[in-house]
Design an enzyme around this catalytic site. Structure first.
Site, PDB file in Angstrom:
ATOM      1  N   GLY A 102       0.818  -1.203   0.000  1.00  0.00           N
ATOM      2  CA  GLY A 102       0.000   0.000   0.000  1.00  0.00           C
ATOM      3  C   GLY A 102       0.855   1.258   0.000  1.00  0.00           C
ATOM      4  N   GLU A 105       1.730   1.909  -3.389  1.00  0.00           N
ATOM      5  CA  GLU A 105       0.532   2.369  -4.106  1.00  0.00           C
ATOM      6  C   GLU A 105       0.217   3.841  -3.810  1.00  0.00           C
ATOM      7  OE1 GLU A 105      -1.499  -1.255  -2.633  1.00  0.00           O
ATOM      8  OE2 GLU A 105      -2.327  -1.341  -4.664  1.00  0.00           O
ATOM      9  N   GLU A 125       2.810  -8.006  -1.700  1.00  0.00           N
ATOM     10  CA  GLU A 125       1.540  -8.615  -1.281  1.00  0.00           C
ATOM     11  C   GLU A 125       1.454 -10.088  -1.642  1.00  0.00           C
ATOM     12  OE1 GLU A 125       1.845  -5.633  -2.548  1.00  0.00           O
ATOM     13  OE2 GLU A 125       0.340  -4.244  -1.771  1.00  0.00           O
TER      14      GLU A 125
HETATM   15  N1  3HC Z   1       1.249  -4.078   9.014  1.00  0.00           N
HETATM   16  C1  3HC Z   1       1.297  -4.236  10.333  1.00  0.00           C
HETATM   17  N2  3HC Z   1       2.440  -4.476  11.027  1.00  0.00           N
HETATM   18  C2  3HC Z   1       3.575  -4.550  10.330  1.00  0.00           C
HETATM   19  C3  3HC Z   1       3.602  -4.403   8.929  1.00  0.00           C
HETATM   20  C4  3HC Z   1       2.374  -4.143   8.262  1.00  0.00           C
HETATM   21  N3  3HC Z   1       2.301  -3.963   6.935  1.00  0.00           N
HETATM   22  N4  3HC Z   1       4.876  -4.548   8.514  1.00  0.00           N
HETATM   23  C5  3HC Z   1       5.619  -4.753   9.607  1.00  0.00           C
HETATM   24  N5  3HC Z   1       4.842  -4.766  10.702  1.00  0.00           N
HETATM   25  C6  3HC Z   1       5.274  -4.944  12.105  1.00  0.00           C
HETATM   26  C7  3HC Z   1       5.891  -6.307  12.333  1.00  0.00           C
HETATM   27  O1  3HC Z   1       4.913  -7.258  12.648  1.00  0.00           O
HETATM   28  C8  3HC Z   1       6.808  -6.036  13.500  1.00  0.00           C
HETATM   29  O2  3HC Z   1       6.018  -6.035  14.656  1.00  0.00           O
HETATM   30  P1  3HC Z   1       6.610  -6.527  16.063  1.00  0.00           P
HETATM   31  O3  3HC Z   1       7.801  -5.660  16.331  1.00  0.00           O
HETATM   32  O4  3HC Z   1       5.481  -6.354  16.999  1.00  0.00           O
HETATM   33  O5  3HC Z   1       6.980  -7.965  15.850  1.00  0.00           O
HETATM   34  C9  3HC Z   1       7.276  -4.609  13.258  1.00  0.00           C
HETATM   35  O6  3HC Z   1       6.328  -4.034  12.341  1.00  0.00           O
HETATM   36  C10 3HC Z   1       8.664  -4.509  12.639  1.00  0.00           C
HETATM   37  O7  3HC Z   1       8.704  -5.358  11.481  1.00  0.00           O
HETATM   38  P2  3HC Z   1       9.983  -6.243  11.138  1.00  0.00           P
HETATM   39  O8  3HC Z   1      10.441  -6.952  12.357  1.00  0.00           O
HETATM   40  O9  3HC Z   1       9.626  -7.025   9.948  1.00  0.00           O
HETATM   41  O10 3HC Z   1      11.054  -5.104  10.788  1.00  0.00           O
HETATM   42  P3  3HC Z   1      12.177  -5.091   9.666  1.00  0.00           P
HETATM   43  O11 3HC Z   1      12.865  -3.795   9.800  1.00  0.00           O
HETATM   44  O12 3HC Z   1      12.939  -6.351   9.698  1.00  0.00           O
HETATM   45  O13 3HC Z   1      11.371  -5.071   8.262  1.00  0.00           O
HETATM   46  C11 3HC Z   1       9.742  -4.353   6.676  1.00  0.00           C
HETATM   47  C12 3HC Z   1      10.591  -3.985   7.908  1.00  0.00           C
HETATM   48  C13 3HC Z   1      10.637  -4.570   5.471  1.00  0.00           C
HETATM   49  C14 3HC Z   1       8.799  -3.206   6.418  1.00  0.00           C
HETATM   50  C15 3HC Z   1       8.956  -5.663   6.963  1.00  0.00           C
HETATM   51  O14 3HC Z   1       8.282  -5.503   8.185  1.00  0.00           O
HETATM   52  C16 3HC Z   1       7.935  -6.028   5.931  1.00  0.00           C
HETATM   53  O15 3HC Z   1       8.275  -6.599   4.926  1.00  0.00           O
HETATM   54  N6  3HC Z   1       6.652  -5.710   6.196  1.00  0.00           N
HETATM   55  C17 3HC Z   1       5.544  -6.126   5.379  1.00  0.00           C
HETATM   56  C18 3HC Z   1       5.449  -5.365   4.110  1.00  0.00           C
HETATM   57  C19 3HC Z   1       4.245  -5.801   3.344  1.00  0.00           C
HETATM   58  O16 3HC Z   1       3.995  -6.962   3.136  1.00  0.00           O
HETATM   59  N7  3HC Z   1       3.455  -4.833   2.884  1.00  0.00           N
HETATM   60  C20 3HC Z   1       2.279  -5.121   2.139  1.00  0.00           C
HETATM   61  C21 3HC Z   1       1.133  -5.185   3.058  1.00  0.00           C
HETATM   62  S1  3HC Z   1      -0.350  -5.702   2.260  1.00  0.00           S
HETATM   63  C22 3HC Z   1      -0.906  -4.334   1.475  1.00  0.00           C
HETATM   64  O17 3HC Z   1      -0.285  -3.332   1.495  1.00  0.00           O
HETATM   65  C23 3HC Z   1      -2.230  -4.479   0.798  1.00  0.00           C
HETATM   66  C24 3HC Z   1      -2.534  -3.309  -0.073  1.00  0.00           C
HETATM   67  O18 3HC Z   1      -2.138  -3.589  -1.377  1.00  0.00           O
HETATM   68  C25 3HC Z   1      -3.996  -2.998  -0.100  1.00  0.00           C
END
Ligand code: 3HC
Length: 670
Positions: A102, A105, A125
């Site tokens: 997102g 996006e 995603e």
């Molecule tokens: N939503 C909620 N919580 C999230 C999150 C998200 N998108 N991304 C990370 N977090 C949380 C983690 O659960 C973690 O929580 P915790 O400390 O309580 O365990 C905290 O944030 C830190 O995350 P990491 O330990 O993973 O930290 P890093 O620095 O190692 O990595 C990152 C950071 C690269 C941003 C990694 O967290 C990541 O890849 N996040 C997910 C990214 C993702 O998949 N985004 C797409 C989401 S779906 C979407 O956007 C749908 C849309 O198209 C409509």
């Protein structure tokens, strides 16, 4: 409650700033704040352009995954992105860290994008079983072309700012430390440019050849996953229909994936992996022991692979062997592995040299004296391990952590051979140790909390996913493997073939079945090596020299290229054992194979949890996903059992006479 969004005025530029730690996920309050800020900029006659940027470590890292599955809160992200794009004043995204999902996006909804050189941009995603559901599948191909849009959405790996600039996704790369000011200056440059460039208004040409080539290249990787195909379909749709219709298609596909089992499983694993790093009774701020040099005892396949993890992370390693020849062979393999990585372009020759320079190979056990952590990786024999730990106790410096890479043996019995059992634990790496992501960290009865915390943190440094296990034969993973193997062997005698059992496991999504695994690992492993003592089919194979792939014969026959084919000889051996044991035959169905080989794993997982040998069910799932290739879209054995329905699993187990774990019966697994 204060909004995570605030605004600042820099002349005629309105800067919209998000502050929603840790990763600026686009939760409801952020979305509301963003929308309000855009309205503020639109309404204010003194404002000519806007900048969206984030405080903290990253630009928006995506939708807030914790909101998924809960009742939706307006405004939804697609609305916010559309609102940004519809602005009558230019909006610039100022990107640092990772603009993911997102977040990407939102950036695509902006009219311009600037980024620092270290920024990464992506739509991961698909790794959550989803697709970019806020217009990403429609705007990306319009800005970056079909090929890159397919790469980014269906594979989910982020790209660098440089690559994004080359592809037309980023308009300017700005100073690493001057993003805020540079973005405002850029907004000043473009504030009067008309028409305002909107991604949704751009045209994109169909590219059926690129689509076909992409599908072909990735067929294996995408096997059995729902989300990649949906991502591809959306990108293709962008080339076929007007933007609005494309968005409607994207929405429909997004909701379909979101409500499916695969995405639920993949989201479960996202959080499970992060949860696994937490130790229930050890505070997160426990002071850690510094690990500046690691010792590895044994330069065989495991020892060498283990050493590579640390060398790659820039931690020097002392590796000890008994004989010069073994030491030379071991270091040679490490170099060869690094050179192979360099040949694939994933390392420079300079990095290979740096890693090798940090390795001290030696025959001198005393050289381990200055190591902060020593990992033993020798034969799987208790007496040998105890002897080594006794010796190590006399050499290692006070406070050094002493670890065994045993896959099965009792860490407490090993620790008891030292005067410092509080410093001893298990570090069970999986083969090949430089590749496999899983590390089982085995906590002994006396392991000190800071020792455990140090090794869990170190695991992250060497990019492993670590799970805490208690002392029990085979720990979490291998203990669960045992009932599976016992049943698979019984099924052979009752009428199944190795091919059938393996096929069911592969169809389920495992990388290989129990007999393919035996052939890969070596049928001779664990064999007593007495040709006169043949107690089962496996012994019979081992006694005939059918030791698996390395001998081109095991449960399967292999050609020179290691392609397997069913073995008539093995069929004979199995028949011979059926006759000898007088086992009654029946037609074994695929369903029975699932019930008798996969359900008992779930049962064993439940017992492990009941005994407190794993902290939580999701840890068991992480072990199986990262250690054994359990299909991530099934979320690990414990999550899968929930999806199947505990009642069904219990009924299946009872049907075949298993004693069922109490927590499985009551559905109280946590
Ligand atoms: N939503 C909620 N919580 C999230 C999150 C998200 N998108 N991304 C990370 N977090 C949380 C983690 O659960 C973690 O929580 P915790 O400390 O309580 O365990 C905290 O944030 C830190 O995350 P990491 O330990 O993973 O930290 P890093 O620095 O190692 O990595 C990152 C950071 C690269 C941003 C990694 O967290 C990541 O890849 N996040 C997910 C990214 C993702 O998949 N985004 C797409 C989401 S779906 C979407 O956007 C749908 C849309 O198209 C409509």
């Amino acid at each position: 409650m204060t909004s995570p969004i605030r605004t600042e005025r820099h002349g005629d530029v309105l800067v919209i700033i998000a502050d929603n730690p840790p990763v600026n996920a686009l939760g409801a309050a952020v979305r509301q704040g963003l929308e309000a800020a855009i309205e503020e900029g639109e309404a204010d006659g003194a404002i000519a352009a806007m900048v969206i940027r984030c405080d903290g470590r990253t630009f928006f890292a995506g939708a807030d995954i914790t909101e998924f599955g809960k009742p939706p809160v307006e405004p939804m992200l697609p609305t916010v992105v559309d609102r940004i794009e519809a602005s009558s004043k230019p909006v610039v995204a100022a990107i640092h860290g990772t603009a993911l999902g997102g977040g990407c996006e939102v950036a695509l909804g902006c009219h311009y994008r600037v980024a620092v050189p270290s920024a990464k941009i992506g739509t991961p995603e698909v790794k959550l079983g989803l697709l970019p559901g806020a217009g990403g599948t429609q705007r990306l191909p319009r800005l970056a072309g079909v090929r890159l849009a397919l790469e980014m959405t269906a594979k989910g790996d982020p790209i660098s700012a440089k690559r994004a600039q080359e592809a037309g996704l980023i308009d300017r790369i700005v100073g690493e430390d001057s993003l805020a000011a540079d973005a405002v200056a850029f907004a000043g440059e473009v504030k009067a440019v008309r028409p305002i460039p909107r991604a949704s208004e751009r045209a994109v040409q169909p590219d059926p050849e690129a689509v076909a080539a992409f599908q072909k290249e990735n067929a294996r990787r995408f096997r059995s996953f729902d989300a990649p195909a949906a991502n591809i379909a959306c990108v293709v749709k962008a080339t076929e229909v007007p933007f609005d219709q494309g968005i409607a298609f994207e929405r429909k596909e997004f909701l379909r994936l979101m409500t499916g089992n695969q995405s639920a499983a993949q989201r479960h694993i996202f959080f499970a992996e992060r949860q696994a790093a937490k130790i229930d009774d050890v505070p997160a701020d426990t002071p850690l022991r510094p690990i500046r040099r690691v010792g590895v005892i044994g330069a065989g396949t495991m020892g060498g692979g283990i050493a590579m993890n640390f060398l790659s992370a820039g931690i020097p390693v002392t590796i000890v062997e008994m004989a010069q020849e073994a030491l030379d062979r071991g270091t040679g393999v490490i170099r060869k592995n690094y050179e192979a990585t360099a040949a694939k372009g994933r390392m420079t020759s300079g990095q290979v040299d740096t890693a090798m320079a940090a390795l001290i190979p030696t025959l001198d056990f005393d050289a381990l004296a200055d190591c902060d952590l020593v990992i033993e990786a020798v034969y799987e024999t208790m007496a040998v391990k105890q002897e080594i730990f006794g010796r190590l106790d006399g050499i290692a410096k006070p406070g050094a952590i002493l670890a065994s890479n045993t896959s099965y043996l009792d860490i407490d019995a090993i620790a008891a051979c030292t005067s410092r059992p509080q410093d001893v634990l298990g570090m069970h790496f999986f083969s090949p140790a430089n590749v496999m992501k899983l590390l089982e960290v085995v906590r002994g009865a006396k392991t000190a909390p800071d020792v455990l915390a140090t090794v869990m943190a170190l695991a992250k440094t060497i990019r492993k996913v670590a799970v805490v296990a208690g002392v029990t034969y085979g720990f979490i993973g291998n203990r669960m493997l045992m009932p599976r193997q016992v049943e698979a062997n019984k099924l052979l005698l009752e009428g199944a073939t190795p091919e059938q059992i393996d096929r069911v496991h592969v169809a389920f999504g495992m990388p290989m079945g129990p007999f393919q695994m035996a052939d890969l690992a070596g049928v001779d492993i664990g064999w007593h090596r007495d040709p006169n003592r043949i107690e089962n089919v496996r012994d019979a194979l081992a006694a005939e020299g059918r030791w698996g792939q390395k001998r081109q014969a095991g449960f399967y026959d292999y050609d020179e290229k290691r392609n397997p084919s069913p073995s008539p000889r093995v069929a004979e051996i199995i028949q011979d054992w059926r006759d000898k044991t007088g086992t009654p035959q029946h037609e074994v169905t695929d369903e029975e194979i699932v019930e008798r080989t996969l359900y008992p794993m779930v049962n064993e997982g439940a017992l492990i949890l009941e005994e407190g040998k794993a902290q939580r069910a999701s840890d068991v799932d992480v072990v199986w996903i990262y250690g054994y290739g359990w299909p991530v879209y099934r979320g690990g054995p414990m999550f899968w059992a929930k999806t199947e329905g505990y009642d069904k699993v219990v009924a299946g187990l009872e049907k075949h006479g298993f004693t069922v774990a109490q927590s499985l019966k009551s559905g109280s697994i946590k």
